[in-house]
Design a protein around this motif. Structure first.
Motif, short mmCIF file in Angstrom:
data_model
loop_
_atom_site.label_atom_id
_atom_site.label_comp_id
_atom_site.label_asym_id
_atom_site.label_seq_id
_atom_site.Cartn_x
_atom_site.Cartn_y
_atom_site.Cartn_z
N LYS A 131 30.53 58.77 42.88
CA LYS A 131 31.97 59.01 42.92
C LYS A 131 32.76 58.06 42.03
O LYS A 131 33.90 58.34 41.66
CB LYS A 131 32.48 58.94 44.36
CG LYS A 131 31.91 60.05 45.24
CD LYS A 131 32.28 59.84 46.68
CE LYS A 131 31.66 60.87 47.57
NZ LYS A 131 30.22 60.71 47.75
N VAL A 132 32.17 56.92 41.70
CA VAL A 132 32.87 55.93 40.86
C VAL A 132 32.42 55.96 39.41
O VAL A 132 32.97 55.24 38.58
CB VAL A 132 32.70 54.50 41.43
CG1 VAL A 132 33.22 54.42 42.86
CG2 VAL A 132 31.26 54.02 41.35
N ASP B 292 35.17 52.58 34.74
CA ASP B 292 34.62 51.22 34.67
C ASP B 292 35.21 50.34 35.77
O ASP B 292 34.51 49.54 36.38
CB ASP B 292 34.89 50.58 33.30
CG ASP B 292 34.04 51.20 32.21
OD1 ASP B 292 32.98 51.80 32.52
OD2 ASP B 292 34.43 51.09 31.03
N TYR B 293 36.51 50.50 36.04
CA TYR B 293 37.14 49.70 37.08
C TYR B 293 36.51 49.99 38.44
O TYR B 293 36.16 49.08 39.19
CB TYR B 293 38.65 49.95 37.13
CG TYR B 293 39.28 49.25 38.31
CD1 TYR B 293 39.50 47.88 38.28
CD2 TYR B 293 39.62 49.94 39.46
CE1 TYR B 293 40.05 47.22 39.37
CE2 TYR B 293 40.17 49.29 40.55
CZ TYR B 293 40.38 47.93 40.50
OH TYR B 293 40.91 47.27 41.58
N LEU B 294 36.37 51.27 38.78
CA LEU B 294 35.81 51.63 40.07
C LEU B 294 34.33 51.25 40.17
O LEU B 294 33.86 50.87 41.25
CB LEU B 294 36.00 53.12 40.36
CG LEU B 294 37.46 53.52 40.62
CD1 LEU B 294 37.60 55.04 40.66
CD2 LEU B 294 37.98 52.89 41.89
N ARG C 55 32.87 48.93 43.00
CA ARG C 55 31.69 49.34 43.78
C ARG C 55 30.63 48.24 43.75
O ARG C 55 29.98 47.96 44.76
CB ARG C 55 31.11 50.66 43.23
CG ARG C 55 29.81 51.10 43.90
CD ARG C 55 30.05 51.36 45.38
NE ARG C 55 28.87 51.70 46.12
CZ ARG C 55 28.21 50.87 46.93
NH1 ARG C 55 28.62 49.62 47.08
NH2 ARG C 55 27.18 51.27 47.62
N GLU C 56 30.45 47.61 42.60
CA GLU C 56 29.45 46.55 42.49
C GLU C 56 29.84 45.35 43.34
O GLU C 56 28.98 44.73 43.98
CB GLU C 56 29.25 46.14 41.03
CG GLU C 56 28.08 45.20 40.81
CD GLU C 56 26.76 45.70 41.40
OE1 GLU C 56 26.00 44.87 41.95
OE2 GLU C 56 26.47 46.92 41.35
N ALA C 57 31.12 45.01 43.37
CA ALA C 57 31.57 43.90 44.22
C ALA C 57 31.34 44.21 45.69
O ALA C 57 30.94 43.33 46.47
CB ALA C 57 33.06 43.62 43.95
#
Length: 187
Positions: A161-162, A166-168, A172-174
């Motif tokens: 979904k992300v 790049d921002y999402l 998501r990684e954080a």
């Protein structure tokens, strides 16, 4: 909207305050659907600058209305919800939406169709926020409230979904990093 119809509509929507989700709050009680929608809306508000070409007011409207169908069906966790559940919820929701004044009914149906198709950037942002908020809330809840499948889900859910942003993806990684830290600290 006239006063009586507004009150009648709010009486239905108020059900979401008592409709609990599978997830727990940081203080250990079940989260309500209304709380989930509120947090999503706040996330969209804070993300406005990250998506200057998107209509973030529309994203906020999507976040506000996205789970109104659960006024009628209750919340079914994403890992248990199937097409039959979704169709029943949609039928009940659209029946209620049809009872609203025409301008609101039209706007809501259009938003729901856009959200379902996920072709616009606004619908994609809304859907990403929906998944990410659930993951963030899981990270805030006590690990003892997680069921076994959530350990893997919190590491993989919403990756698709992300993918468009790049921002999402960085958000998501954080969230994933927080999940890993939470699981490791519990060992």
């Amino acid at each position: 909207m006239n006063a009586r119809k507004l009150l009648d509509s709010l009486f239905v929507a108020e059900r979401l305050k008592d409709t609990t989700r599978h997830c727990f709050t940081s203080k250990g009680r079940h989260e309500s659907v209304a709380e989930h929608s509120w947090m999503m809306t706040l996330m969209a508000f804070f993300m406005r600058d990250e998506f200057p070409d998107a209509d973030m007011d529309k994203v906020i409207r999507m976040c506000i209305i996205h789970d109104l169908g659960e006024c009628f069906t209750g919340d079914i966790p994403t890992f248990e919800k199937n097409q039959t559940h979704e169709q029943i919820e949609e039928n009940l929701l659209y029946n209620w939406v049809s009872s609203l004044p025409e301008e609101y009914a039209i706007e809501m149906r259009e938003l729901y169709e856009e959200m379902k198709e996920r072709k616009t950037v606004e619908a994609q942002i809304y859907k990403a926020i929906d998944g990410l908020e659930a993951l963030i809330q899981h990270n805030l809840s006590d690990l003892s409230t997680w069921i076994p499948k959530e350990f893997d889900l919190n590491l993989t859910y919403s990756d698709d979904k992300v993918a468009f942003s790049d921002y999402l993806k960085s958000l998501r990684e954080a969230v994933r990093e927080d999940t890993i830290k939470k699981i490791e600290e519990a060992k």
